[in-house]
Design a protein around this motif. Structure first.
Motif, PDB file in Angstrom:
ATOM      1  N   MET A   1      22.631 -18.304 -36.846  1.00  0.00           N
ATOM      2  CA  MET A   1      22.640 -19.739 -36.583  1.00  0.00           C
ATOM      3  C   MET A   1      24.078 -20.211 -36.351  1.00  0.00           C
ATOM      4  O   MET A   1      24.964 -19.868 -37.134  1.00  0.00           O
ATOM      5  CB  MET A   1      22.030 -20.493 -37.772  1.00  0.00           C
ATOM      6  N   ARG A   2      24.267 -20.971 -35.272  1.00  0.00           N
ATOM      7  CA  ARG A   2      25.586 -21.528 -34.974  1.00  0.00           C
ATOM      8  C   ARG A   2      25.555 -23.041 -35.197  1.00  0.00           C
ATOM      9  O   ARG A   2      24.780 -23.762 -34.550  1.00  0.00           O
ATOM     10  CB  ARG A   2      25.998 -21.208 -33.540  1.00  0.00           C
ATOM     11  N   LEU A   3      26.385 -23.487 -36.130  1.00  0.00           N
ATOM     12  CA  LEU A   3      26.545 -24.904 -36.440  1.00  0.00           C
ATOM     13  C   LEU A   3      27.856 -25.379 -35.830  1.00  0.00           C
ATOM     14  O   LEU A   3      28.898 -24.763 -36.051  1.00  0.00           O
ATOM     15  CB  LEU A   3      26.567 -25.116 -37.946  1.00  0.00           C
ATOM     16  N   VAL A   4      27.806 -26.474 -35.088  1.00  0.00           N
ATOM     17  CA  VAL A   4      28.996 -26.979 -34.413  1.00  0.00           C
ATOM     18  C   VAL A   4      29.112 -28.476 -34.630  1.00  0.00           C
ATOM     19  O   VAL A   4      28.138 -29.216 -34.447  1.00  0.00           O
ATOM     20  CB  VAL A   4      28.958 -26.693 -32.895  1.00  0.00           C
ATOM     21  N   THR A   5      30.306 -28.918 -35.001  1.00  0.00           N
ATOM     22  CA  THR A   5      30.609 -30.346 -35.016  1.00  0.00           C
ATOM     23  C   THR A   5      31.777 -30.601 -34.085  1.00  0.00           C
ATOM     24  O   THR A   5      32.733 -29.820 -34.039  1.00  0.00           O
ATOM     25  CB  THR A   5      30.908 -30.857 -36.441  1.00  0.00           C
ATOM     26  N   PHE A   6      31.703 -31.707 -33.331  1.00  0.00           N
ATOM     27  CA  PHE A   6      32.701 -31.973 -32.299  1.00  0.00           C
ATOM     28  C   PHE A   6      32.812 -33.476 -32.068  1.00  0.00           C
ATOM     29  O   PHE A   6      31.843 -34.127 -31.672  1.00  0.00           O
ATOM     30  CB  PHE A   6      32.291 -31.270 -30.998  1.00  0.00           C
ATOM     31  N   ASN A   7      33.995 -34.025 -32.323  1.00  0.00           N
ATOM     32  CA  ASN A   7      34.321 -35.397 -31.927  1.00  0.00           C
ATOM     33  C   ASN A   7      34.772 -35.330 -30.470  1.00  0.00           C
ATOM     34  O   ASN A   7      35.851 -34.818 -30.165  1.00  0.00           O
ATOM     35  CB  ASN A   7      35.423 -35.965 -32.824  1.00  0.00           C
ATOM     36  N   ILE A   8      33.951 -35.852 -29.563  1.00  0.00           N
ATOM     37  CA  ILE A   8      34.180 -35.614 -28.135  1.00  0.00           C
ATOM     38  C   ILE A   8      35.030 -36.682 -27.447  1.00  0.00           C
ATOM     39  O   ILE A   8      35.277 -36.588 -26.243  1.00  0.00           O
ATOM     40  CB  ILE A   8      32.849 -35.457 -27.383  1.00  0.00           C
ATOM     41  N   LEU A 158      33.240 -40.968 -40.283  1.00  0.00           N
ATOM     42  CA  LEU A 158      33.717 -41.905 -41.290  1.00  0.00           C
ATOM     43  C   LEU A 158      34.972 -42.642 -40.815  1.00  0.00           C
ATOM     44  O   LEU A 158      35.674 -42.200 -39.909  1.00  0.00           O
ATOM     45  CB  LEU A 158      34.039 -41.168 -42.596  1.00  0.00           C
ATOM     46  N   THR A 159      35.250 -43.751 -41.459  1.00  0.00           N
ATOM     47  CA  THR A 159      36.466 -44.505 -41.183  1.00  0.00           C
ATOM     48  C   THR A 159      37.707 -43.719 -41.600  1.00  0.00           C
ATOM     49  O   THR A 159      37.636 -42.819 -42.445  1.00  0.00           O
ATOM     50  CB  THR A 159      36.450 -45.845 -41.933  1.00  0.00           C
ATOM     51  N   PHE A 160      38.853 -44.108 -41.004  1.00  0.00           N
ATOM     52  CA  PHE A 160      40.126 -43.530 -41.443  1.00  0.00           C
ATOM     53  C   PHE A 160      40.790 -44.378 -42.523  1.00  0.00           C
ATOM     54  O   PHE A 160      41.873 -44.048 -43.005  1.00  0.00           O
ATOM     55  CB  PHE A 160      41.094 -43.369 -40.255  1.00  0.00           C
ATOM     56  N   VAL A 161      40.143 -45.481 -42.947  1.00  0.00           N
ATOM     57  CA  VAL A 161      40.727 -46.376 -43.945  1.00  0.00           C
ATOM     58  C   VAL A 161      40.646 -45.724 -45.323  1.00  0.00           C
ATOM     59  O   VAL A 161      39.547 -45.367 -45.775  1.00  0.00           O
ATOM     60  CB  VAL A 161      40.007 -47.731 -43.956  1.00  0.00           C
ATOM     61  N   PRO A 162      41.772 -45.534 -45.999  1.00  0.00           N
ATOM     62  CA  PRO A 162      41.754 -44.888 -47.318  1.00  0.00           C
ATOM     63  C   PRO A 162      40.833 -45.626 -48.285  1.00  0.00           C
ATOM     64  O   PRO A 162      40.773 -46.846 -48.309  1.00  0.00           O
ATOM     65  CB  PRO A 162      43.221 -44.976 -47.772  1.00  0.00           C
ATOM     66  N   PRO A 182      18.279 -26.452 -48.612  1.00  0.00           N
ATOM     67  CA  PRO A 182      19.679 -26.513 -48.193  1.00  0.00           C
ATOM     68  C   PRO A 182      19.971 -27.744 -47.337  1.00  0.00           C
ATOM     69  O   PRO A 182      19.128 -28.185 -46.554  1.00  0.00           O
ATOM     70  CB  PRO A 182      19.870 -25.223 -47.392  1.00  0.00           C
ATOM     71  N   VAL A 183      21.165 -28.296 -47.528  1.00  0.00           N
ATOM     72  CA  VAL A 183      21.619 -29.473 -46.782  1.00  0.00           C
ATOM     73  C   VAL A 183      22.991 -29.169 -46.190  1.00  0.00           C
ATOM     74  O   VAL A 183      23.896 -28.724 -46.903  1.00  0.00           O
ATOM     75  CB  VAL A 183      21.715 -30.720 -47.686  1.00  0.00           C
ATOM     76  N   VAL A 184      23.143 -29.407 -44.900  1.00  0.00           N
ATOM     77  CA  VAL A 184      24.425 -29.274 -44.222  1.00  0.00           C
ATOM     78  C   VAL A 184      24.902 -30.661 -43.830  1.00  0.00           C
ATOM     79  O   VAL A 184      24.141 -31.454 -43.266  1.00  0.00           O
ATOM     80  CB  VAL A 184      24.315 -28.371 -42.972  1.00  0.00           C
ATOM     81  N   LEU A 185      26.146 -30.943 -44.138  1.00  0.00           N
ATOM     82  CA  LEU A 185      26.791 -32.191 -43.729  1.00  0.00           C
ATOM     83  C   LEU A 185      27.963 -31.832 -42.841  1.00  0.00           C
ATOM     84  O   LEU A 185      28.845 -31.074 -43.258  1.00  0.00           O
ATOM     85  CB  LEU A 185      27.264 -32.975 -44.956  1.00  0.00           C
ATOM     86  N   MET A 186      27.966 -32.338 -41.619  1.00  0.00           N
ATOM     87  CA  MET A 186      29.079 -32.035 -40.730  1.00  0.00           C
ATOM     88  C   MET A 186      29.434 -33.246 -39.885  1.00  0.00           C
ATOM     89  O   MET A 186      28.599 -34.089 -39.573  1.00  0.00           O
ATOM     90  CB  MET A 186      28.784 -30.821 -39.854  1.00  0.00           C
ATOM     91  N   GLY A 187      30.729 -33.308 -39.550  1.00  0.00           N
ATOM     92  CA  GLY A 187      31.189 -34.412 -38.737  1.00  0.00           C
ATOM     93  C   GLY A 187      32.671 -34.650 -38.899  1.00  0.00           C
ATOM     94  O   GLY A 187      33.377 -33.892 -39.579  1.00  0.00           O
ATOM     95  N   ASP A 188      33.136 -35.712 -38.247  1.00  0.00           N
ATOM     96  CA  ASP A 188      34.512 -36.169 -38.379  1.00  0.00           C
ATOM     97  C   ASP A 188      34.555 -37.069 -39.607  1.00  0.00           C
ATOM     98  O   ASP A 188      34.162 -38.232 -39.549  1.00  0.00           O
ATOM     99  CB  ASP A 188      34.936 -36.917 -37.113  1.00  0.00           C
ATOM    100  N   LEU A 189      35.028 -36.506 -40.709  1.00  0.00           N
ATOM    101  CA  LEU A 189      35.019 -37.239 -41.973  1.00  0.00           C
ATOM    102  C   LEU A 189      36.329 -37.976 -42.228  1.00  0.00           C
ATOM    103  O   LEU A 189      36.442 -38.707 -43.221  1.00  0.00           O
ATOM    104  CB  LEU A 189      34.704 -36.287 -43.127  1.00  0.00           C
ATOM    105  N   ASN A 190      37.322 -37.779 -41.372  1.00  0.00           N
ATOM    106  CA  ASN A 190      38.617 -38.451 -41.513  1.00  0.00           C
ATOM    107  C   ASN A 190      39.225 -38.250 -42.899  1.00  0.00           C
ATOM    108  O   ASN A 190      39.975 -39.105 -43.385  1.00  0.00           O
ATOM    109  CB  ASN A 190      38.500 -39.943 -41.183  1.00  0.00           C
TER     110      ASN A 190
END
Length: 257
Positions: A1-8, A158-162, A182-190
């Motif tokens: 299985m290939r999991l990919v996250t990408f902010n395009i 997610l936001t970039f605000v601390p 099982p749970v996968v969480l992927m993304g741009d989490l900043n």
């Protein structure tokens, strides 16, 4: 299985400033994902030729199920509003997408905490001080039937605000707390380094710098796991012909036990 996250970056290339849907499709084909999480995704925007970028990616990878969730209606940086419920599929919007070669059995949309009014903020990358007007943030959660059994996958930007990013991530963790298997969480989490692991209690499946794309020095794009899946066979962060991020690719072997 290939999991990919990408902010395009809505499909835009930093080399020529253009959005080329063929270039996006080719990048997705090369990444060859089984489950693909996309962030900064346009739908019906003039800047991306009014294309549905989720559909472009779905066709390129051979997805059997997909879901685009608008974080806002309208155009970022111009006129926008919180999306209506239900969403108008033909309207201009911007958000996140989750696509899969495995059939989906359920979908869920989660709108994350945000600050509606402008506030002063010192940004670190690049360093500047000014009034910040926060955009709404959303997550999409899908449950898929894979060869190794049911798998729940969530993606968000997610936001970039601390502080606020941590609050958003905690909200997402609570939403996933009662999900079985099982749970996968992927993304741009900043969030850099191990911060997402510390907030969620999930473990990272791959450590590679993803930002900035040309000479990546820090990782803010993550693939995290709660529970058990197959062993990690490879982790990659290949440079593409678009975006200011690199994708994060995690390849897993068959689930054991």
């Amino acid at each position: 299985m290939r999991l990919v996250t990408f902010n395009i970056l809505h499909g835009r290339s930093l080399r020529d400033g253009q959005v080329d849907t063929g270039r996006l499709a080719e990048a997705v084909r090369r990444l060859d994902p089984d489950v693909l999480a996309l962030q900064e995704v346009d739908r019906a925007q003039a800047r991306s030729h009014h294309a549905d970028l989720t559909e472009v990616a779905a066709t390129a990878m051979g997805a059997v199920d997909q879901r685009f969730v608008p974080a806002l209606a309208g155009t970022p940086g111009a006129a926008w509003a919180r999306p209506s419920d239900p969403d108008d599929p033909g309207s201009a919007a911007y958000g996140v997408s989750l696509l899969s070669r495995y059939p989906a059995t359920a979908w869920r949309v989660l709108h994350l905490p945000w600050v509606a009014r402008g506030f002063p903020l010192l940004r670190r990358f690049p360093t500047r001080f000014g009034m910040h007007h926060e955009e709404p943030r959303a997550a999409v959660i899908g449950r898929f039937e894979t060869p190794d059994g049911p798998l729940t996958v969530a993606t968000t930007h997610l936001t970039f605000v601390p502080g606020l990013a941590h609050l958003q991530l905690l909200r997402l963790r609570r939403a996933l707390a009662d999900v079985a298997g099982p749970v996968v969480l992927m993304g741009d989490l900043n969030l850099a380094g191990r911060q997402p692991e510390l907030v969620t209690g999930y473990r990272s499946l791959g450590r590679r710098p993803t930002m900035p794309a040309g000479r990546p020095a820090r990782q803010i794009d993550h693939v995290l796991l709660r529970g058990r899946l197959g062993r990690v066979r490879a982790v990659e962060n290949p440079e593409q012909e678009l975006s200011d991020h690199r994708p994060l690719v995690v390849e897993l072997g068959p689930r054991q036990g």
